[in-house]
Design a protein around this motif. Structure first.
Motif, PDB file in Angstrom:
ATOM      1  N   PRO A  41      -2.877   2.265  -2.791  1.00 14.80           N
ATOM      2  CA  PRO A  41      -3.963   2.658  -1.896  1.00 14.80           C
ATOM      3  C   PRO A  41      -4.684   1.451  -1.294  1.00 14.80           C
ATOM      4  CG  PRO A  41      -4.731   2.758  -4.143  1.00 14.80           C
ATOM      5  CD  PRO A  41      -3.269   2.387  -4.208  1.00 14.80           C
ATOM      6  N   ALA A  42      -5.328   1.693  -0.159  1.00 12.30           N
ATOM      7  CA  ALA A  42      -6.249   0.705   0.397  1.00 12.30           C
ATOM      8  C   ALA A  42      -7.529   0.804  -0.422  1.00 12.30           C
ATOM      9  CB  ALA A  42      -6.509   1.002   1.862  1.00 12.30           C
ATOM     10  N   HIS A  43      -7.675  -0.100  -1.367  1.00 13.84           N
ATOM     11  CA  HIS A  43      -8.732  -0.014  -2.376  1.00 13.84           C
ATOM     12  C   HIS A  43      -8.990  -1.428  -2.889  1.00 13.84           C
ATOM     13  CE1 HIS A  43     -10.244   0.629  -6.515  1.00 13.84           C
ATOM     14  NE2 HIS A  43     -10.772   1.742  -6.048  1.00 13.84           N
ATOM     15  N   TYR A  46      -6.518  -2.783  -5.507  1.00 11.78           N
ATOM     16  CA  TYR A  46      -5.159  -3.036  -5.026  1.00 11.78           C
ATOM     17  C   TYR A  46      -5.118  -4.128  -3.955  1.00 11.78           C
ATOM     18  CZ  TYR A  46      -3.540   0.530  -8.105  1.00 11.78           C
ATOM     19  OH  TYR A  46      -3.221   1.213  -9.263  1.00 11.78           O
ATOM     20  N   ASP A  47      -6.246  -4.402  -3.344  1.00 13.61           N
ATOM     21  CA  ASP A  47      -6.333  -5.598  -2.500  1.00 13.61           C
ATOM     22  C   ASP A  47      -6.160  -6.843  -3.376  1.00 13.61           C
ATOM     23  OD1 ASP A  47      -6.806  -3.984  -0.313  1.00 13.61           O
ATOM     24  OD2 ASP A  47      -8.976  -4.285  -0.343  1.00 13.61           O
ATOM     25  N   ASP A  67       3.713  -0.600   0.488  1.00 16.90           N
ATOM     26  CA  ASP A  67       3.236   0.322   1.506  1.00 16.90           C
ATOM     27  C   ASP A  67       1.821   0.713   1.099  1.00 16.90           C
ATOM     28  OD1 ASP A  67       3.075   2.063   3.630  1.00 16.90           O
ATOM     29  OD2 ASP A  67       4.204   3.681   2.650  1.00 16.90           O
ATOM     30  N   GLN A  68       0.831   0.052   1.686  1.00 19.70           N
ATOM     31  CA  GLN A  68      -0.569   0.261   1.299  1.00 19.70           C
ATOM     32  C   GLN A  68      -1.245   1.161   2.332  1.00 19.70           C
ATOM     33  OE1 GLN A  68      -2.971  -3.305   0.923  1.00 19.70           O
ATOM     34  NE2 GLN A  68      -4.218  -2.389  -0.691  1.00 19.70           N
ATOM     35  N   LEU A  69      -1.738   2.297   1.871  1.00 21.46           N
ATOM     36  CA  LEU A  69      -2.270   3.317   2.764  1.00 21.46           C
ATOM     37  C   LEU A  69      -3.643   3.792   2.295  1.00 21.46           C
ATOM     38  CD1 LEU A  69       0.936   5.569   2.997  1.00 21.46           C
ATOM     39  CD2 LEU A  69       0.112   3.999   4.761  1.00 21.46           C
ATOM     40  N   PRO A  70      -4.482   4.295   3.220  1.00 20.34           N
ATOM     41  CA  PRO A  70      -5.712   4.968   2.796  1.00 20.34           C
ATOM     42  C   PRO A  70      -5.360   6.094   1.828  1.00 20.34           C
ATOM     43  CG  PRO A  70      -5.705   4.640   5.161  1.00 20.34           C
ATOM     44  CD  PRO A  70      -4.338   4.267   4.687  1.00 20.34           C
ATOM     45  N   TYR A  71      -6.260   6.371   0.888  1.00 19.76           N
ATOM     46  CA  TYR A  71      -5.913   7.269  -0.215  1.00 19.76           C
ATOM     47  C   TYR A  71      -5.318   8.599   0.235  1.00 19.76           C
ATOM     48  CZ  TYR A  71      -6.262  10.828  -3.706  1.00 19.76           C
ATOM     49  OH  TYR A  71      -5.951  11.883  -4.516  1.00 19.76           O
TER      50      TYR A  71
END
Length: 443
Positions: A41-43, A46-47, A67-71
């Motif tokens: 997630p974009a969090h 995880y950043d 693959d980093q995505l909004p939750y």
């Protein structure tokens, strides 16, 4: 083949002899050159993970594409990928409610066979160092109540990005008025309404309260430490008992004594009021620490102290955050396990903590290097000892019940709906939902 640490410890000559004759295979040799695709997630946690992944590749030779995505988009993508015969993802991050869905649909790997494999399982992993409540909350399924630890339970994921509830408070305001940091709920509620008298225009506590899951979340935050539960052990709704009424009253008090517009606050608005200096206290997740210390986002940098979630009849801070698991349809399961193990190891957990993430081990919270950089970490670690894995039920029908609870509580906060009557209504409707879902079949 590379020479292992065992060989190196024997000295240069001996090591060369070993590599030339009985070359010892390292645990990553068979997987070097593999490319893993992971979904995160974009969090903030995880950043931080993104910063340490190059170290994993350097140590192992295993490449990682993220693959980093909004939750919400991440969840939608996982729902699609996990239903395929062969999925794109080798490792995924998920929240606790996804655990219930994925395990029930047989879409996550049971991790037992990986930890049983001596070629994969690191004997120095030290699983006992992982924070208990999070292992049970995010990782276990099939045990007590179907979603906690127990003799019938299995491990499907490992916590990674653990959050709990913590009390942030304005040190300067407390020092100015000679105030003591609240240790109990009685002290918290009294102080929450005293602050606006001492500092006109300032709210006591920043809290979520908006209709729906925000109001429900805030209520449950108080329910556990005040001795309540949504259900008893026979799945009878007890949200309307004395503890439930007390928790709703606590939420109403905090909102009434909060900043202007508090009854409509979601998480972002509640945090924003604290970052802007409009409230003296903040009771919610530990993940906010990075933003509070960021001068680009916060007007209270250097002014915030941290304390345990106040105690009611017991300590019971929330369990939140993410876990990581291996999809059942992943193509590179063993290499994915090695990445999972490395990320959640003592080494990996410390690295992500130093990069600004939320550690999931007791030892990391106590680590001298971590505390030198982030002095609040020891307090967060102490709070995590009391993180309650059952502060909310992790069952398939919870979404419907949660929405009803949150909508009803919003009416309590904004329309002065009688608390007992409101919770009685929630309990009655919850029982109907549970009956339809089959929870009383064996009674």
């Amino acid at each position: 083949m590379k020479v292992t640490k065992i060989a190196r410890s024997l000295g240069v000559t001996a090591a060369f002899a070993l590599s030339a004759t009985t070359a010892l295979a390292g645990p990553y040799d068979d997987y070097a050159g593999t490319t893993l695709i992971v979904n995160f997630p974009a969090h903030p946690h995880y950043d931080a993970v993104m910063k340490i992944l190059p170290e994993f590749t350097k140590e192992t030779g295993i490449e990682v594409e993220v693959d980093q995505l909004p939750y919400l988009k991440m969840r939608e993508r996982q729902t699609l990928e996990l239903s395929q015969d062969e999925g794109e993802y080798d490792l995924i991050a998920y929240v606790v409610f996804s655990k219930a869905d994925y395990v029930y649909a047989d879409q996550l790997e049971n991790l037992a066979k990986y930890f049983m494999n001596p070629k994969l399982a690191d004997p120095a992993y030290d699983a006992d160092d992982l924070i208990d409540g999070y292992v049970y909350n995010i990782g276990f399924a099939g045990g007590n109540k179907g979603y906690l630890e127990g003799k019938t339970g299995s491990l499907f994921g490992i916590p990674y990005g653990s959050e709990t509830s913590i009390l942030g408070y304005r040190k300067d305001i407390f020092e100015k008025h000679g105030l003591e940091v609240p240790k109990t709920y009685d002290e918290l509620l009294e102080l929450a309404c005293k602050i606006p008298e001492l500092e006109p225009g300032m709210g006591g506590v920043a809290s979520r309260a908006a209709s729906g899951h925000h109001a429900s979340h805030a209520f449950l935050l108080h329910l556990a430490p005040l001795g309540g539960r949504v259900f008893d052990d026979a799945w009878n709704p007890i949200v309307n008992n004395e503890a439930g009424v007390q928790a709703a009253n606590a939420l109403k008090t905090l909102v009434d004594c909060g900043p202007e517009g508090a009854a409509s606050f979601g998480f972002g608005e509640a945090l924003g009021s604290f970052l802007n200096g409009d409230t003296a206290m903040f009771l919610d997740t530990t993940v906010v620490a990075g933003q509070i210390d960021d001068p680009k986002k916060s007007q209270v940098v250097g002014k915030v102290g941290w304390a345990m979630h106040p105690e009611g009849v017991r300590r019971g801070s929330q369990t939140g955050g993410f876990g990581i698991g291996i999809p059942a349809n992943a193509l590179n399961k063993e290499a994915a396990f090695l990445l999972m193990q490395w990320l959640t190891s003592r080494e990996g957990d410390k690295l992500v903590a130093l990069a600004g993430g939320n550690p999931s081990r007791f030892s990391t919270h106590d680590d001298a290097d971590v505390n030198a950089k982030f002095p609040h970490m020891a307090t967060f670690g102490e709070a995590l000892k009391y993180a309650d894995p059952d502060w909310r039920p992790i069952i398939p029908v919870w979404g419907k019940i949660n929405a009803d609870l949150g909508t009803t509580l919003s009416k309590v906060l904004t329309e002065d709906l009688d608390i007992q009557e409101a919770l009685d209504g929630v309990a009655e409707r919850t029982r109907a939902v549970m009956e339809e879902a089959g929870y009383y079949t064996w009674q």
